[in-house]
Every structure is written in C-alpha cells, then in structure tokens.
Design a protein around this motif. Structure first.
Motif, PDB file in Angstrom:
ATOM      1  N   LYS A 391       0.630  -1.146   0.105  1.00 27.31           N
ATOM      2  CA  LYS A 391      -0.122  -0.523   0.120  1.00 27.31           C
ATOM      3  C   LYS A 391       1.251   1.187   0.465  1.00 27.31           C
ATOM      4  O   LYS A 391       1.953   0.931   1.141  1.00 27.31           O
ATOM      5  CB  LYS A 391      -0.804   0.183   1.603  1.00 27.31           C
ATOM      6  N   ILE A 392       0.217   2.943  -1.086  1.00 29.81           N
ATOM      7  CA  ILE A 392       1.220   4.048  -0.531  1.00 29.81           C
ATOM      8  C   ILE A 392      -0.291   4.194  -0.721  1.00 29.81           C
ATOM      9  O   ILE A 392      -1.025   4.325  -2.512  1.00 29.81           O
ATOM     10  CB  ILE A 392       2.057   3.596  -1.968  1.00 29.81           C
ATOM     11  N   GLY A 393      -0.278   5.396  -0.098  1.00 33.12           N
ATOM     12  CA  GLY A 393      -1.889   6.439  -0.210  1.00 33.12           C
ATOM     13  C   GLY A 393      -1.462   7.256   0.918  1.00 33.12           C
ATOM     14  O   GLY A 393      -1.198   7.032   2.495  1.00 33.12           O
ATOM     15  N   SER A 474      -3.439  12.140   8.034  1.00 32.04           N
ATOM     16  CA  SER A 474      -3.653  12.919   7.526  1.00 32.04           C
ATOM     17  C   SER A 474      -3.559  13.176   5.641  1.00 32.04           C
ATOM     18  O   SER A 474      -2.829  12.398   5.795  1.00 32.04           O
ATOM     19  CB  SER A 474      -3.737  14.855   7.697  1.00 32.04           C
ATOM     20  N   GLN A 475      -4.631  13.959   5.505  1.00 30.34           N
ATOM     21  CA  GLN A 475      -4.292  14.158   3.976  1.00 30.34           C
ATOM     22  C   GLN A 475      -2.966  14.494   3.137  1.00 30.34           C
ATOM     23  O   GLN A 475      -1.926  14.867   2.413  1.00 30.34           O
ATOM     24  CB  GLN A 475      -5.543  15.174   2.583  1.00 30.34           C
ATOM     25  N   HIS A 476      -1.735  14.859   4.202  1.00 31.68           N
ATOM     26  CA  HIS A 476      -0.437  15.283   4.530  1.00 31.68           C
ATOM     27  C   HIS A 476       0.820  14.188   4.502  1.00 31.68           C
ATOM     28  O   HIS A 476       2.149  14.600   4.351  1.00 31.68           O
ATOM     29  CB  HIS A 476       0.056  16.681   5.316  1.00 31.68           C
ATOM     30  N   VAL A 477       0.455  13.338   4.871  1.00 27.73           N
ATOM     31  CA  VAL A 477       0.701  11.835   5.245  1.00 27.73           C
ATOM     32  C   VAL A 477       0.617  10.726   4.120  1.00 27.73           C
ATOM     33  O   VAL A 477      -0.694  10.835   4.249  1.00 27.73           O
ATOM     34  CB  VAL A 477       0.743  11.788   6.992  1.00 27.73           C
ATOM     35  N   THR A 478       1.463  10.082   3.983  1.00 29.51           N
ATOM     36  CA  THR A 478       0.770   8.619   3.233  1.00 29.51           C
ATOM     37  C   THR A 478       1.587   7.602   3.755  1.00 29.51           C
ATOM     38  O   THR A 478       3.020   7.906   4.524  1.00 29.51           O
ATOM     39  CB  THR A 478       1.908   9.264   1.688  1.00 29.51           C
ATOM     40  N   ILE A 479       1.142   6.445   3.797  1.00 27.29           N
ATOM     41  CA  ILE A 479       1.555   5.278   4.621  1.00 27.29           C
ATOM     42  C   ILE A 479       2.027   4.483   3.739  1.00 27.29           C
ATOM     43  O   ILE A 479       1.501   4.736   1.950  1.00 27.29           O
ATOM     44  CB  ILE A 479       0.388   4.263   4.673  1.00 27.29           C
ATOM     45  N   ILE A 480       2.752   4.084   3.478  1.00 27.43           N
ATOM     46  CA  ILE A 480       4.595   3.037   2.696  1.00 27.43           C
ATOM     47  C   ILE A 480       4.261   1.558   3.827  1.00 27.43           C
ATOM     48  O   ILE A 480       5.409   1.649   4.394  1.00 27.43           O
ATOM     49  CB  ILE A 480       5.565   3.115   2.292  1.00 27.43           C
TER      50      ILE A 480
END
Length: 664
Positions: A391-393, A474-480
């Motif tokens: 997942k990257i999002g 939040s929308q300013h952080v992405t999960i890898i």
C-alpha cells in the motif's frame, strides 16, 4: 585596565560564540569607566562641567524652555561601587539634559514645516550607524509620537529591541526635527560640554544595560525600560575633552572588531568549503579500500572541519549516501540473492490479493540497468517502491476538520507528528472511534513507514513501532506499507538519504500546493541490496549515527563551555555580569516580524526545506509565515533555520522587531 589580564582573556572571548559582541561590551565598559584613555591634567575636571550644566538648566527652566520631570528630580543619585578617575564625577541623564523632550514649532508654520519620521526599523543595532527616515509635514507626525532633533540620543525601550542594542545619535535630519516610534527613550543634552556620542556609549555599556534589562517591566514579549531607570541610572561623567577622545578611541576599536568579525566569517567560509570538499571526496569513493582511505583523511581532520553541532548534519547525510551506494559494509556470497527475495515478495502479494486482503496490485516495469541513477554493487538492483509495498497512499481530513477533534480517542497523525527519529505525539490530535472507522482506508498499521508528502516538512519520514496501536493520518502524510516488514529500517534510511530526498523534492506535482502523488511515489527507484546486507547496513548506520551524536554533543558542550568562559571573563574584567535569564519563546509572537531571506540556493541534494520554501516565495518571508509553512514545532523550526544559515542557504536573519502601531 590590566593589559596582561585582558590579553590573557582575549582569545577566550573573541573565539567564543558571540565573542565579538563580548569584545564590544568590554570596549563600551572600559570607555565609560575611564580605562580606555589616559586622563590629562589640562582637561580639568568634570565638576566645572556639571556646574555649568546646572546653571544652563536653571536658566532654561526660568525661561520655560525646559521639560522638567518633577517626580524624578527628588530622587537621590546612588552611584555603584566602581572606582572612577579623580577628574570624573557621577551624574545622571536627568541632570545633563531633557528626558523625552517635545519639539517646539510655531503653530502658524506647522503646515509648511517638514520633519523626518523615523520608524523603529531604521535604528540599527550596530555601532555608530546613522538613522534614516522619510520626510513628512510636521502637522502629520507631531502628535502621538516620540520627538527628537539632531544631537539627541535615541534608545529603543522595548524587548527585544533594547536587548539587541537599538540606539543612535540623531544626525542628518532634514529640517533638524524628527518624530518616530513611541517606543523610544530620548535624551537631549542642554550643553555643548555634554557629548551625545559619549552618552550613546554609556547606554550601550554593560554598566547601563545589565541592570536595565533586570529593571524592565511588563509581560514577556512586551517588556519596556522604565523612564525612571533611563533618567536616573548613575553615569560616570568625564571632562569634555576626554569625552571626545573616548568617542574617537571607541570608534577605532569598533572598526577593529568589524575587521576581526570579517576575518572570522572568512575563516568559517573556508572551513565550510573544505569540509564539503572532503565529504564529497569520501562520497565519490569507488571501492571499500578507497572509502577507508578517504574516511581516514576525514577522521584525521575532524577538529579542523567540525566546529559547531550544525556541521555534523553534512556528515550524517554522507553516511546515508554511502549506505545506499553500497559502500558501508562488505558483501557476502552466502546472502540470499535479491532476485530470490523479490520472487517471494511477488508471490506474497499475489496471495494477499487472492484473499482480498489487499487490492489488485499495479504491474511495474523493471528499471533497466542502463537507466540506473548510479552504479550499484554486484547483487544489488534498483526496484520500484511500488513493487515492494502492499500500500502507498495518503490520509484524508475527517469531515468537519478540526471540529471533530476530541480530547481522547484515536490518534490522528499530522505532518507535525512525523519526524525522522520517530513519531512525536506530545501535540497529537484525536478523532472519535466512529470517525476512525469511516476512514478505515487511511488507518495506520504497525511497522508502516510514514512519509510527509506536502509542505515544508516534505520528506520527513518515521517508522511506526511494532507495538503501536490504532491511528489514522491526514492528507499530508502517506502510508508506505511494505510487503516484507523486515526491510522497513533500510527503506527508512534510504528515504532519508540525499539520493531519495532529491527525488522527493524534485518530483513534486501540483500547482496550488505541491506535493508527492501516489503514482509518483510508486515509481521511485530504490537501490536495494540482499536482505542480509540490508541488516548489516542498518547496523552500521546506527553505529555511525551514534558517533555523530557523540561528536555533536561534544561540539555543543565545547561551545557552551566556551560561551560561559567568555561571559565569566567579561564579568571579571568589567565587574558586571551581563547575562540575564531568558524566558523561552515557544512560538513567534504575532507582533514580531523577522524577515528571512534566501542566500545561496541549495543544491538539489541538499536538505534545505526552508530555503526551498523561500525560493518559491520570491526569496523572502516573515519568520512566522515561514514557520507556519514549515509545519513543525517551533524548536525544530529554529534548529533547521540555524542549519541552513550555517550553510549559507539562508541569510543571517535580522533580529525580530516589534511592529509599530502607527496612529491614523
């Protein structure tokens, strides 16, 4: 003054942090205590001067041409226990002239009289710098402002302007009269025997300022020097001719301090250039043996190359750069080949898709070897980040924004919570469990890699601990979310390396708010070694970062000791402690404005988020705006600012100045 003692202490003072400022304090202090020039019998004594000034004052009072201060005049003069030359006497500004006078202009001529308006910003913190202003009709600026004229002495009375030394002898005003900020104290001498330039030296001396700072009243950020202190502080007063010699000698010594300051800046620039050159040579090593030899040269010259904690940032970047280039550890033929591991990752992802635990994955093209960003050791390969992640999002803002935050609930991680050394949860926001459930697609899992993808904190990256509970982003952080969590530590240091940081800052998309999209991140070319070698690299990097921590701590202790020694030396020589306990400022005050300007633009591989923001905003912003765009804690902002100033990417900011409340 004991010349031998001064020379013995000179090196401690001049080379300490802020050492030149300490030397200037010494000059001012020696000047106003009779230790800078020799006394001459033909100068006479200060008694005759004070008698003449008293006579003039009495005459002006009788003619109603003198602004009196009745409440202050009854106060007794109380001199400190400091020995003065026999020809000197103790006096006060109150007894030598007018305090905060009013300019007298005939009412019928006000409409045609022009005067100079001088804002606080036009008064320098440096020695003997003339003030400047704009010419306006006197009728517009006569009320509600401080009055002054040529020959007056100005002193900023508010914090931080007072502490920073804003003061001036008024010279060169057109039409002789002026007006300006209400936050000035003004002294106007009433006799030519009182040299304004000598008064200026006194109000800049530790003798005046040390107790003055302790006497300020008001709340933090709004303190002021009281009029009674300004008017009544005991001042050593020499004969008129000696005043002139003292002023000339101080100007001469201040010019020498300027030269010494320039020399130190040049030396610092040379040190920075030399350090960067040697670090680049280490980074350019093509083999383990070459790296060993170049590192030895670096280690031999640590003392000459690193002098402040900020310098160590370049060494940390070098270590990470060497790590992702495969130059930190030896390779082993018994390591499981990378190709075998990649097949296992592909199989695992296919199994998870089949079980509907993850969505169908995008097929990624291989990175052709001829398109590798740089050569890799045997057994390594560049792979797309999307290939090795489930997942990257990025996250999202909950409906209602801040209104849905609660005191207790599920942590909602924002960019200010994501730091390279881990999550910082001291100011974390919380959302209700039901909101968290609606945002299940952006929930954080243990061992995730979190990356800031917008704003000034772009590129900051943190590992989620294995025992971490529930959270959202939040929308300013992405999960890898990596397919094999065993590689998370290597991926973390790879993201922090100059190589990947250059991609992060160079591949942003968007017009209104630049950032990294999922599609862009998925295509990142990651230099990947076999898993066993990754673990050796992570261990080696941790070892070297501990060395950096030790070096940084040592340099910090050295600077602190040096500064304390310089302070003690000045106190010993002057007999006055100049340091006051400072109140911490946790955030820039709304009323403070400190313009921050772009210096030498950083290279693409440089970790310079603040300079990058400035470059996008015409090269200049207020400190508060820059801090807000940076998106982190104020302490981290100031630390980053200090680093980028040290590299020359940002010009040394001027001290913050209080916005003036100009009356309409």
């Amino acid at each position: 003054m004991d010349a031998n003692q001064f020379l013995a202490e000179f090196g401690h003072i001049a080379n300490a942090p802020g050492g030149i400022a300490r030397l200037r304090e010494l000059v001012y202090q020696f000047a106003v205590t009779g230790k800078l020039t020799q006394q001459r019998e033909e100068d006479g004594g200060a008694d005759s001067v004070l008698t003449n000034v008293a006579r003039i004052r009495k005459q002006l009072i009788a003619e109603k041409k003198f602004k009196r201060s009745p409440k202050l005049e009854s106060t007794q003069l109380v001199p400190p226990l400091i020995d003065l030359p026999p020809s000197w006497r103790w006096s006060r500004l109150l007894d030598l002239g007018e305090i905060n006078p009013r300019n007298q202009v005939e009412e019928d001529s006000e409409s045609v009289i022009m005067a100079t308006f001088v804002p606080m910003a036009a008064v320098s913190e440096l020695h003997s710098i003339a003030i400047a202003g704009d010419v306006r009709p006197w009728s517009e600026i006569k009320k509600g402002y401080t009055h002054f004229a040529n020959g007056d002495v100005l002193l900023a009375k508010i914090t931080p302007c007072f502490e920073n030394g804003k003061s001036a002898v008024v010279r060169g005003l057109e039409h002789n009269i002026g007006s300006g900020s209400t936050e000035f104290h003004v002294f106007r001498p009433i006799s030519e025997d009182v040299n304004p330039a000598y008064i200026y030296l006194f109000i800049r001396s530790p003798l005046f300022r040390a107790k003055g700072e302790a006497s300020m009243t008001g709340t933090a950020g709004q303190k002021r020097l009281p009029t009674d202190y300004f008017a009544l502080c005991a001042m050593p007063f020499p004969p008129t001719e000696e005043q002139s010699r003292i002023v000339a000698k101080v100007d001469e010594l201040m010019a020498l301090c300027d030269q010494l300051e320039v020399q130190q800046q040049k030396r610092r620039t040379l040190q920075n250039n030399l350090r960067q050159s040697i670090l680049q040579a280490v980074a350019a090593s093509q083999s383990s043996q070459e790296l060993k030899e170049s590192w030895q040269r670096l280690q031999t010259n640590f003392g000459q190359l690193f002098s402040t904690p900020e310098d160590v940032a370049q060494l940390r970047a070098l270590i990470l750069d060497l790590a992702v280039h495969g130059l930190l550890v030896e390779r082993s033929n018994v390591d499981t080949p990378l190709d075998t591991w990649l097949e296992q990752v592909k199989t695992t992802k296919a199994h998870l898709v089949k079980q509907k635990l993850i969505p169908k994955q995008t097929a990624f093209s291989n990175v052709p070897e001829e398109e590798y960003p740089f050569p890799l050791p045997k057994g390594w390969a560049f792979v797309r980040l999307g290939e090795i992640a489930n997942k990257i999002g990025s996250g999202s803002t909950p409906r209602g924004g801040r209104k849905v935050y609660v005191n207790k609930g599920i942590p909602f991680l924002r960019s200010q919570n994501i730091w390279n050394n881990g999550l910082r949860l001291d100011d974390v926001a919380y959302i209700p469990a039901e909101v968290h459930e609606r945002m299940s697609g952006t929930a954080v899992a243990a061992n995730d890699v979190l990356l800031n993808i917008t704003g000034a904190s772009l590129g900051r990256c943190a590992l989620v601990p294995a025992d971490f509970g529930e959270a959202n982003v939040s929308q300013h952080v992405t999960i890898i979310r990596l397919t094999d969590v065993e590689i998370r530590e290597y991926i973390h240091l790879c993201i922090l390396s100059p190589y990947t940081q250059a991609m992060i800052w160079g591949r942003q998309v968007g017009m209104a708010r630049e950032g990294l999209s999922k599609k862009v991140l998925e295509q990142f070319e990651i230099p990947l070694p076999p898993i066993a070698e990754q673990k050796r690299i992570v261990a080696r990097v941790a070892e070297l970062m501990k060395f950096c921590d030790t070096l940084e701590s040592k340099l910090h202790r050295t600077l602190v000791v040096s500064e304390h020694l310089a302070t003690a030396s000045v106190a010993t020589l002057t007999g006055i402690a100049t340091e006051q306990e400072e109140e911490p400022m946790k955030a820039p005050k709304t009323e403070l404005v400190a313009p921050v300007r772009l210096g030498t633009p950083p290279g693409i591989k440089s970790q310079a988020p603040l300079a990058t923001i400035l470059a996008r905003h015409s090269g200049e912003m207020s400190a508060k705006d820059l801090w807000q765009r940076f998106g982190g804690e104020i302490d981290a902002f100031y630390a980053q600012l200090k680093v980028e100033v040290a590299h020359g990417w940002i010009l040394e900011p001027e001290k913050a100045e209080m916005l003036e409340k100009i009356e309409e």
